[in-house]
Design a protein around this motif. Sequence first.
Motif, mmCIF file in Angstrom:
data_model
loop_
_atom_site.group_PDB
_atom_site.id
_atom_site.type_symbol
_atom_site.label_atom_id
_atom_site.label_comp_id
_atom_site.label_asym_id
_atom_site.label_seq_id
_atom_site.Cartn_x
_atom_site.Cartn_y
_atom_site.Cartn_z
ATOM 1 N N ASP A 160 0.819 -1.214 0.000
ATOM 2 C CA ASP A 160 0.000 0.000 0.000
ATOM 3 C C ASP A 160 0.855 1.266 0.000
ATOM 4 O O ASP A 160 0.425 2.321 0.457
ATOM 5 N N ILE A 161 2.064 1.185 -0.534
ATOM 6 C CA ILE A 161 2.933 2.351 -0.617
ATOM 7 C C ILE A 161 2.324 3.397 -1.550
ATOM 8 O O ILE A 161 1.691 3.059 -2.556
ATOM 9 N N ASP A 162 2.480 4.652 -1.193
ATOM 10 C CA ASP A 162 2.000 5.750 -2.037
ATOM 11 C C ASP A 162 3.206 6.320 -2.784
ATOM 12 O O ASP A 162 4.022 7.036 -2.204
ATOM 13 N N VAL A 163 3.325 6.019 -4.065
ATOM 14 C CA VAL A 163 4.510 6.434 -4.814
ATOM 15 C C VAL A 163 4.530 7.941 -5.071
ATOM 16 O O VAL A 163 5.567 8.503 -5.452
ATOM 17 N N THR A 164 3.410 8.613 -4.857
ATOM 18 C CA THR A 164 3.363 10.062 -5.056
ATOM 19 C C THR A 164 3.736 10.837 -3.794
ATOM 20 O O THR A 164 3.780 12.070 -3.822
ATOM 21 N N ALA A 165 4.010 10.128 -2.698
ATOM 22 C CA ALA A 165 4.268 10.794 -1.419
ATOM 23 C C ALA A 165 5.740 11.090 -1.175
ATOM 24 O O ALA A 165 6.088 11.684 -0.158
ATOM 25 N N PHE A 166 6.608 10.692 -2.104
ATOM 26 C CA PHE A 166 8.041 10.880 -1.934
ATOM 27 C C PHE A 166 8.507 12.138 -2.658
ATOM 28 O O PHE A 166 7.917 12.547 -3.665
ATOM 29 N N ASN A 167 9.617 12.709 -2.163
ATOM 30 C CA ASN A 167 10.107 13.934 -2.798
ATOM 31 C C ASN A 167 10.550 13.712 -4.236
ATOM 32 O O ASN A 167 10.553 14.642 -5.039
ATOM 33 N N PHE A 168 10.914 12.471 -4.576
ATOM 34 C CA PHE A 168 11.298 12.197 -5.958
ATOM 35 C C PHE A 168 10.078 12.100 -6.874
ATOM 36 O O PHE A 168 10.214 11.806 -8.067
ATOM 37 N N TYR A 169 8.908 12.354 -6.332
ATOM 38 C CA TYR A 169 7.706 12.541 -7.157
ATOM 39 C C TYR A 169 7.195 13.981 -7.020
ATOM 40 O O TYR A 169 7.133 14.733 -7.987
ATOM 41 N N TYR A 170 6.864 14.380 -5.790
ATOM 42 C CA TYR A 170 6.135 15.641 -5.650
ATOM 43 C C TYR A 170 6.977 16.883 -5.941
ATOM 44 O O TYR A 170 6.417 17.946 -6.220
ATOM 45 N N MET A 171 8.310 16.771 -5.936
ATOM 46 C CA MET A 171 9.119 17.934 -6.283
ATOM 47 C C MET A 171 9.035 18.275 -7.771
ATOM 48 O O MET A 171 9.522 19.319 -8.206
ATOM 49 N N ALA A 172 8.398 17.402 -8.550
ATOM 50 C CA ALA A 172 8.218 17.676 -9.976
ATOM 51 C C ALA A 172 6.750 17.923 -10.323
ATOM 52 O O ALA A 172 6.402 18.011 -11.503
ATOM 53 N N ASP A 173 5.885 18.042 -9.325
ATOM 54 C CA ASP A 173 4.461 18.185 -9.619
ATOM 55 C C ASP A 173 4.108 19.591 -10.113
ATOM 56 O O ASP A 173 4.975 20.464 -10.246
ATOM 57 N N GLU A 174 2.824 19.832 -10.367
ATOM 58 C CA GLU A 174 2.380 21.091 -10.967
ATOM 59 C C GLU A 174 2.679 22.297 -10.086
ATOM 60 O O GLU A 174 2.962 23.386 -10.591
ATOM 61 N N VAL A 175 2.609 22.107 -8.772
ATOM 62 C CA VAL A 175 2.792 23.231 -7.852
ATOM 63 C C VAL A 175 4.270 23.576 -7.692
ATOM 64 O O VAL A 175 4.667 24.740 -7.777
ATOM 65 N N ARG A 176 5.108 22.572 -7.458
ATOM 66 C CA ARG A 176 6.521 22.817 -7.160
ATOM 67 C C ARG A 176 7.378 22.958 -8.413
ATOM 68 O O ARG A 176 8.502 23.452 -8.331
ATOM 69 N N ASN A 177 6.869 22.520 -9.540
ATOM 70 C CA ASN A 177 7.637 22.603 -10.777
ATOM 71 C C ASN A 177 6.741 23.069 -11.927
ATOM 72 O O ASN A 177 6.501 22.329 -12.890
ATOM 73 N N PRO A 178 6.251 24.300 -11.837
ATOM 74 C CA PRO A 178 5.327 24.789 -12.876
ATOM 75 C C PRO A 178 5.976 24.911 -14.255
ATOM 76 O O PRO A 178 5.273 24.898 -15.269
ATOM 77 N N ASN A 179 7.318 25.010 -14.303
ATOM 78 C CA ASN A 179 8.010 25.118 -15.588
ATOM 79 C C ASN A 179 8.159 23.778 -16.293
ATOM 80 O O ASN A 179 8.568 23.724 -17.452
ATOM 81 N N ARG A 180 7.856 22.708 -15.565
ATOM 82 C CA ARG A 180 7.864 21.357 -16.138
ATOM 83 C C ARG A 180 9.244 20.959 -16.671
ATOM 84 O O ARG A 180 9.357 20.301 -17.713
ATOM 85 N N LYS A 181 10.270 21.363 -15.954
ATOM 86 C CA LYS A 181 11.643 21.063 -16.333
ATOM 87 C C LYS A 181 12.211 19.967 -15.434
ATOM 88 O O LYS A 181 11.572 19.536 -14.467
ATOM 89 N N SER A 182 13.436 19.543 -15.741
ATOM 90 C CA SER A 182 14.119 18.581 -14.871
ATOM 91 C C SER A 182 14.489 19.254 -13.557
ATOM 92 O O SER A 182 14.745 20.463 -13.511
ATOM 93 N N VAL A 183 14.500 18.474 -12.475
ATOM 94 C CA VAL A 183 14.760 18.990 -11.128
ATOM 95 C C VAL A 183 15.741 18.052 -10.426
ATOM 96 O O VAL A 183 15.540 16.833 -10.411
ATOM 97 N N TRP A 184 16.796 18.627 -9.846
ATOM 98 C CA TRP A 184 17.701 17.847 -9.004
ATOM 99 C C TRP A 184 17.157 17.836 -7.582
ATOM 100 O O TRP A 184 16.859 18.888 -7.022
ATOM 101 N N ILE A 185 17.008 16.639 -7.012
ATOM 102 C CA ILE A 185 16.600 16.516 -5.610
ATOM 103 C C ILE A 185 17.863 16.609 -4.774
ATOM 104 O O ILE A 185 18.599 15.638 -4.601
ATOM 105 N N GLU A 186 18.125 17.801 -4.264
ATOM 106 C CA GLU A 186 19.410 18.076 -3.622
ATOM 107 C C GLU A 186 19.497 17.501 -2.209
ATOM 108 O O GLU A 186 20.585 17.285 -1.689
#
Length: 333
Positions: A160-186
Amino acid sequence: MKYLFFIPILILLISPACQSDRKVESDSHFLLLDSVIQKVEADLKPLEDDISQLAAYSSALFEKSDSLVPLVNEDKFLTDDNGFFYNALDNGKESTVFISLLAENKNRSVREVFTTEWLDEAFREITETRPMVCQVYFNSSSNFSRLYPPYDLLNSIEQDIDVTAFNFYYMADEVRNPNRKSVWIEEVYIDPVGRGWILSLIHPVYHDNELKGVLGFDITLSDLMDSFLENYDKKLMLIDSQGTVVAGKAEAIEALSLPPLKNHAYIQTINSDSFRREDFNLFKSKSKEVRRMASKFLLEKENHHSFDMAGRLFQTYCRKMNIMDWYLLDIHD
């Protein structure tokens, strides 16, 4: 007394020479840091183009979904008594795929699993041509995951893991990445499937202006350190923007009186369950001098700092990376 007249003149003559020597030494340290950063980024930067191209390819797959889904061999997928959907691997050349029990629309998730079957070949190519990348994955907004190389799914992942709950998902979502570009998870994190501490590059995948999922390239910190820091006979250390040590040579870790290292190998410590990020944060060091150094570099944006530790005088030089908000230090005594 007449010789006293020459003392100020002698001091004036010597002082510029000393300053010149110090500048030459300082420049050599900065040249070293610039060289290391250049080599690191020469390997990391092309990954941004790779993942952008892979995102475009993924979007094209969703565009052709109607024609691709019927081509998939459904027999290789299993569903257990709990309703957990996953693929049965037999050749090691395919991604590990599963649909979380949290998926709200399982039929939609299954269709998207079939749609993205053609990503596996691209995933293999990335890992073969980019040795720094240890794994490639696609995590879907419909809560399924596709990851290559394959791993022991049933012993690694909660159903029952939620794959959308990790920073390697949500840091690229519509809110945090509106430019829809690549993102380094620092901010490095523990890999859920057991590869230790991970640095990730992620990229969203859209179709018809809808976020379908997020692609990711993972790099283990041990690979990062082996490839770069260990090639230099210097006390080098990478820290993130919060002052946490990302990677570093044992000599550098010990010079700053950070916690004892198992077998004197930092990577063994950072890969262990006992690793705590706060233990390796310079701002939380017991040493006032180390905290002051972190403040000089990260808050005041200076690039050189001298300090005394246990009677040893250190000169520390700092350069900021270009593609991430990380800093490379050369701790010199």
